[in-house]
Write an enzyme that holds these catalytic residues in place. Structure first.
Site, PDB file in Angstrom:
ATOM      1  N   SER A 167       0.831  -1.197   0.000  1.00  0.00           N
ATOM      2  CA  SER A 167       0.000   0.000   0.000  1.00  0.00           C
ATOM      3  C   SER A 167       0.875   1.260   0.000  1.00  0.00           C
ATOM      4  O   SER A 167       1.600   1.514  -0.956  1.00  0.00           O
ATOM      5  CB  SER A 167      -0.968  -0.023   1.191  1.00  0.00           C
ATOM      6  OG  SER A 167      -1.938   0.991   1.074  1.00  0.00           O
ATOM      7  N   ASP A 191      -0.459  -4.020  -4.002  1.00  0.00           N
ATOM      8  CA  ASP A 191      -1.601  -3.111  -4.096  1.00  0.00           C
ATOM      9  C   ASP A 191      -1.226  -1.697  -3.633  1.00  0.00           C
ATOM     10  O   ASP A 191      -1.707  -1.213  -2.599  1.00  0.00           O
ATOM     11  CB  ASP A 191      -2.797  -3.622  -3.296  1.00  0.00           C
ATOM     12  CG  ASP A 191      -4.120  -3.133  -3.907  1.00  0.00           C
ATOM     13  OD1 ASP A 191      -4.205  -3.106  -5.143  1.00  0.00           O
ATOM     14  OD2 ASP A 191      -5.038  -2.776  -3.161  1.00  0.00           O
ATOM     15  N   HIS A 261      -7.932  -5.276  -0.612  1.00  0.00           N
ATOM     16  CA  HIS A 261      -6.650  -4.575  -0.543  1.00  0.00           C
ATOM     17  C   HIS A 261      -5.553  -5.499  -0.014  1.00  0.00           C
ATOM     18  O   HIS A 261      -4.428  -5.521  -0.526  1.00  0.00           O
ATOM     19  CB  HIS A 261      -6.820  -3.358   0.371  1.00  0.00           C
ATOM     20  CG  HIS A 261      -5.714  -2.353   0.292  1.00  0.00           C
ATOM     21  ND1 HIS A 261      -5.120  -1.956  -0.887  1.00  0.00           N
ATOM     22  CD2 HIS A 261      -5.094  -1.639   1.275  1.00  0.00           C
ATOM     23  CE1 HIS A 261      -4.199  -1.035  -0.638  1.00  0.00           C
ATOM     24  NE2 HIS A 261      -4.155  -0.842   0.674  1.00  0.00           N
TER      25      HIS A 261
END
Length: 464
Positions: A167, A191, A261
């Site tokens: 992330s 991601d 996610h």
């Protein structure tokens, strides 16, 4: 008596010396640094940035050593001649330790003899104000550069540096790579965060120019993740958005928001476990992949199709030389580990004089009677006389020996006549394992909406 007492006194002193020495040594040896564990109260109050670098090696894989960004020589376990992997987490809304952290540490160390450095910026990432964590990403990158500079001064090479960022951590890795003009060995983005980074120029986010090889897994492109390609190869499991097995409603609580996610991390972990290779298919779009237009991987011959995760760098030389240097790869997964699907082409040569369009549902059965059904075939196939029509299908399991195949032909029309499909040859061939024996069936008729089951035979040489 005095001599005996004197002897006992010395023995007592010796015993106390050994005891105290062992105690001090044990206390020193057992001092293990741990990831900063915070809670929701810290998130509400906000946390000032503080970065800890936790080193694990095969020598101290259960007891982290805290590294100083200014003094590489202070480390007992760091070996700059080995590959060094940095793990960088993202936003921590509740302040808890990432649930995947221990798994990625244990799996990587069991796979390769490396320096594994967990970048703990939980103080700075734990906040309910997302922008505050975004603001800290540059500062974390600057701290990491100071430490890598120290490593380089003592003999490390940038080519041996591998950063895995989750992330916001993916963009931190990108910032570090940019500081070294893209000479880091590899960056894997799991991601990468979309909010505050989408639409930004390459120097303000992860980009394929940040390392010699950049691979990215996108699993939540419609909410928390980044939609556009960022690496030399960008993987889009299940199209990159809704992941199977993840909750579809708000009633599931926090999992509804983070499951898609987080799936990128668990897919990467699956590649480390090596229970199966997750095969992917370079393609222009998810729809083209679903319709079997990209399953031959001709551009990578003699290599097979790229695989997801840790071993994706085996395709590095093919990918970095491409123009443009971005490759999108699509594939489907099951909803639980190991997430693999097994892909086949089912080829049909028909002899109907009239063109037929329709769908074919395919089941395979093994010798024990276990049956699985294909999970793809999104577009109607066109069957023309003496021309091959190929249907791309995937199964959640793979059978060593297929004893029966079941086919059902349908036009999916509610009114009108029922049709027949006259088959000269059906061939089942694996794309996951191209060397696998191809199975055929000859001269049969499929009646619409009627399932036909038969025992396949090895294809004749001319049909392979």
């Amino acid at each position: 008596m005095l001599r005996v007492a004197f002897h006992h006194f010395h023995m007592l002193k010796l015993f106390l010396f050994i005891f105290l020495t062992y105690r001090v040594r044990s206390d020193t040896e057992q001092k293990c640094e741990e990831f900063t564990d915070l809670n929701i109260h810290n998130a509400l109050a906000g946390t000032a940035l503080k970065v800890k670098l936790l080193l694990y090696t095969r020598t101290n894989q259960n007891c982290a050593e805290s590294l100083s960004e200014y003094n590489t020589t202070a480390s007992t376990y760091l070996d700059v001649t080995k590959k060094t992997v940095f793990i960088v987490h993202g936003l921590r809304l509740t302040g808890s330790t990432p649930i995947w952290l221990n798994d990625i540490k244990e799996l990587l160390l069991s796979l390769v003899d490396i320096n594994l450095i967990i970048v703990d910026w939980n103080r700075g990432a734990t906040t309910v104000i997302y922008h505050n964590a975004v603001h800290n990403t540059r500062r974390v990158a600057e701290i990491l550069k100071k430490y890598i500079d120290q490593m380089l001064a003592y003999g490390a090479s940038l080519d041996s540096i591998y950063m895995i960022g989750v992330s916001l951590g993916a963009h931190i890795a990108g910032f570090v790579g940019e500081m070294y003009n893209g000479t880091l060995g590899r960056i894997t983005g799991l991601d990468p965060a979309g909010p505050s980074f989408s639409g930004k120029p390459p120097n303000e986010r992860l980009d394929h120019t940040d390392a010699k090889f950049v691979d990215v897994i996108h699993t939540d492109i419609d909410v928390l993740g980044f939609r556009e390609p960022l690496g030399h190869i960008d993987f889009y499991p299940n199209g990159g958005a809704d992941q199977p097995g993840c909750p579809q409603t708000l009633f599931s609580g926090a999992q509804f928001f983070k499951c898609d996610h987080q799936r990128s991390v668990f897919l990467f972990l699956s590649s480390l476990r090596r229970s199966c290779n997750i095969t992917t298919y370079p393609c222009d779009s998810y729809l083209d992949y679903k319709n079997g237009k990209c399953a031959n991987c001709e551009a990578f011959q003699p290599m097979p199709c790229p695989v997801l995760g840790y071993f994706a760098d085996k395709w590095k030389n093919y990918l970095i030389q491409k123009d443009p240097s971005e490759t999108k790869a699509y594939f489907d997964t099951s909803g639980q580990e190991p997430f693999c699907m097994y892909y086949y082409f089912v080829d049909f040569i028909t002899w109907n004089k009239s063109i037929r369009r329709g769908f074919i549902r395919i089941k395979i059965t093994d010798s024990a009677g276990n049956t699985i059904e294909s999970k793809m075939n999104s577009e109607a196939a066109t069957f023309q006389q003496y021309r091959q029509a190929s249907i791309f299908v995937g199964f959640y399991e793979d059978f060593d020996k297929i004893s029966r195949i079941s086919l059902t032909f349908s036009t999916r029309t509610l009114i009108g006549p029922k049709y027949k499909l006259r088959i000269l040859r059906m061939r089942l061939r694996s794309t996951t394992d191209p060397e696998r024996l191809q199975m055929c069936r000859y001269d049969f008729v499929l009646l619409e909406n009627i399932e036909m089951t038969f025992k396949p035979i090895p294809c004749q040489e001319r049909d392979k």
